[in-house]
Design a protein around this motif. Structure first.
Motif, PDB file in Angstrom:
ATOM      1  N   PHE A 251       0.830  -1.203   0.000  1.00  0.00           N
ATOM      2  CA  PHE A 251       0.000   0.000   0.000  1.00  0.00           C
ATOM      3  C   PHE A 251       0.868   1.259   0.000  1.00  0.00           C
ATOM      4  O   PHE A 251       0.573   2.239  -0.696  1.00  0.00           O
ATOM      5  N   GLU A 252       1.943   1.243   0.787  1.00  0.00           N
ATOM      6  CA  GLU A 252       2.814   2.409   0.916  1.00  0.00           C
ATOM      7  C   GLU A 252       3.491   2.763  -0.414  1.00  0.00           C
ATOM      8  O   GLU A 252       3.481   3.911  -0.841  1.00  0.00           O
ATOM      9  N   ILE A 253       4.075   1.756  -1.074  1.00  0.00           N
ATOM     10  CA  ILE A 253       4.803   2.049  -2.310  1.00  0.00           C
ATOM     11  C   ILE A 253       3.835   2.405  -3.437  1.00  0.00           C
ATOM     12  O   ILE A 253       4.120   3.284  -4.259  1.00  0.00           O
ATOM     13  N   ALA A 254       2.664   1.765  -3.460  1.00  0.00           N
ATOM     14  CA  ALA A 254       1.666   2.101  -4.480  1.00  0.00           C
ATOM     15  C   ALA A 254       1.187   3.543  -4.300  1.00  0.00           C
ATOM     16  O   ALA A 254       1.039   4.291  -5.273  1.00  0.00           O
ATOM     17  N   ALA A 255       0.940   3.936  -3.049  1.00  0.00           N
ATOM     18  CA  ALA A 255       0.503   5.311  -2.775  1.00  0.00           C
ATOM     19  C   ALA A 255       1.602   6.303  -3.126  1.00  0.00           C
ATOM     20  O   ALA A 255       1.328   7.374  -3.689  1.00  0.00           O
ATOM     21  N   TYR A 256       2.840   5.963  -2.818  1.00  0.00           N
ATOM     22  CA  TYR A 256       3.964   6.858  -3.115  1.00  0.00           C
ATOM     23  C   TYR A 256       4.090   7.073  -4.622  1.00  0.00           C
ATOM     24  O   TYR A 256       4.304   8.200  -5.086  1.00  0.00           O
TER      25      TYR A 256
END
Length: 377
Positions: A307-312
Motif C-alpha cells: 500500500f505504501e509504495i503504491a501510494a507513493y
C-alpha cells in the motif's frame, strides 16, 4: 538448475510482475481521469489504450466509434482525443483544441487528480489497517565527557517511539530534519514520545550539530538525538532505529492520511529542488528500471509495504505530471492558460514540436538516471 534456484527465479519474476502491475494500474487510472473528464465535457475520444505498442485486444464502440485497446508493452497507456495537438486542423466542435481552454485544463488536471485520489485511498486503507509508520529508538549511545549526568536526564530512553520533534509531528523523515535544522550541540528540544504505552514530552539535549546538507543526510538526526548503533553480521554499523506502526484515533488517523499524502508531495518538490541546486546528484534519482526494481522489492515485503509504495508512486505521478515540463500535463495547462489570457493560442505546430522535444528529453533523462544508478551500484 536446482529447486531452490527455480523458486528464486519464480519469486523474482512474481515480484517484477507485481511492480509492473502497480505502475500499469496507476497509469491507467491517470488516463481514465482524462477520459472521464473528457466524456463529461463532450470531447471526442478516439481511443483509450492500456499499454503501448502493438494491439493485443481491440474493441470498437458501435455508438460513438471509440476504440478500447490493450497493447503489448505494459508500461504506459493513453487517452487519444480528436485532433489533440491541433496540427490536423479539424473543424469538428468535438476536437480537443476547439474546446474552451478552461475545459481543456479540467481534462488535463483530471489525470493527476485521479492518481492523487487513488493514492489517498490507499494511504487511508493502510493507516486504518496497520497504523501510521513512526520511528522507534532501540538503544541509546553511551554518554561522553563531563556532562554525563546532564545528558542522562535530557535524553531519550530505549524503545522510545518518536511522535513529534520540536513541536512538529513526524510523518516522514524530512519532518525531523526540518524540526532540527540549524540546532547546535547542547541545545534542548522537546520530543513527544510514546514510552510504555504512555505519551509524554521528553526534553532532549542534542549531542551534535544539525547542519544538514540535504534531505538524505539522516545520520545527523540520530547522532544529535543520541541513538545507539548496532553491528550487523556483515560488520557494517547501523543506527539502532526501526520503523514501526502506531495507531491513533479514528479522526486523527483520517486527518493524518491527508497530511501524509501532502508530505509525500512536499518531499518530491524538496528532492527536485535539491537536484537543481546540486545538493544531491543524478545518481540518487531513478528511471523506469530502478523504479520497477525498488517497487518489486518493497511491494512484496508486506501488505503494508504494498500500500505504501503504491501510494507513493501515485502521488509521484500526480505531482510529476503537473510540473511545467514540455510533454507533461502541467506544460499543456500552461499553453491553455496562455490561450485563455491572450485570446490566442501559441501556434499549434510550435506547441507540438515543444512537447515532442520534451518527451524525447524525458525518455533520455530516464535512461540516463538508470545508467547512473547501475554505475553507482
Amino acid at each position: 538448475m536446482n529447486l531452490l534456484s527455480v523458486s528464486s527465479v519464480m519469486t523474482t519474476i512474481g515480484s517484477v510482475a507485481l511492480a509492473v502491475l502497480i505502475l500499469l494500474v496507476m497509469i491507467t487510472v491517470h488516463e481514465f481521469g482524462h477520459y472521464l473528464a473528457g466524456k463529461a465535457l463532450k470531447f471526442k475520444i478516439n481511443e483509450f489504450a492500456i499499454g503501448f505498442g502493438p494491439k493485443l485486444f481491440k474493441r470498437t464502440s458501435k455508438k460513438n466509434g471509440e476504440v478500447f485497446s490493450i497493447r503489448l508493452l505494459p508500461l504506459g497507456g493513453f487517452c487519444a482525443f480528436e485532433d489533440e495537438d491541433g496540427t490536423e486542423e479539424k473543424e469538428s466542435d468535438e476536437a480537443f483544441t476547439k474546446k474552451a481552454p478552461w475545459k481543456r485544463i479540467i481534462v488535463l488536471v483530471a489525470g493527476p487528480l485521479m492518481n492523487y485520489i487513488l493514492a489517498l485511498f490507499l494511504i487511508i486503507i493502510s493507516m486504518f489497517s496497520f497504523g501510521q509508520m513512526v520511528f522507534k529508538v532501540g538503544s541509546i549511545a553511551p554518554y561522553e565527557g563531563a556532562d554525563t549526568e546532564i545528558y542522562a536526564e535530557y535524553s531519550l530512553q530505549e524503545e522510545d517511539t518518536i511522535l513529534k520533534v520540536n513541536g512538529k509531528t513526524v510523518y516522514v523523515i524530512t519532518d525531523m530534519i526540518s524540526a532540527l535544522k540549524g540546532k547546535t550541540a547542547g541545545e534542548t528540544v522537546p520530543v513527544l514520545v510514546s514510552r510504555g504505552g504512555e505519551e509524554l514530552t521528553q526534553e532532549v539535549k542534542l549531542r551534535a550539530d544539525c547542519d544538514f546538507e540535504s534531505s538524505a543526510d539522516t545520520s545527523k538526526i540520530w547522532r544529535a538525538l543520541g541513538a545507539g548503533t548496532v553491528v550487523k553480521e556483515n560488520g557494517v554499523k547501523y543506527w539502532d532505529v526501526k520503523a514501526e506502526n502506531y495507531r491513533f484515533g479514528f479522526f486523527e488517523t483520517l486527518g493524518n492520511s491527508f497530511v501524509y499524502s501532502f508530505k509525500i508531495a512536499g518531499t518530491i518538490f524538496k528532492v527536485l529542488g535539491e537536484l537543481l541546486t546540486g545538493n544531491i546528484g543524478l545518481d540518487s534519482m531513478g528511471g523506469p528500471v530502478t523504479t520497477i526494481k525498488l517497487t518489486s522489492q518493497l511491494a512484496t515485503q508486506s501488505a503494508q509495504s504494498f500500500f505504501e509504495i503504491a501510494a507513493y508512486i501515485g502521488v509521484n505521478l500526480a505531482v510529476f505530471n503537473l510540473l511545467p515540463i514540455p510533454a507533461l500535463d502541467g506544460s499543456k495547462v500552461i499553453f491553455c492558460l496562455i490561450e485563455w489570457i491572450f485570446r490566442k493560442p501559441v501556434p499549434r505546430k510550435i506547441e507540438a514540436v515543444i512537447h515532442t522535444v520534451g518527451f524525447v528529453l524525458i525518455l533520455l533523462f530516464a535512461v540516463l538516471v538508470d545508467i547512473l544508478q547501475f554505475m553507482h551500484c
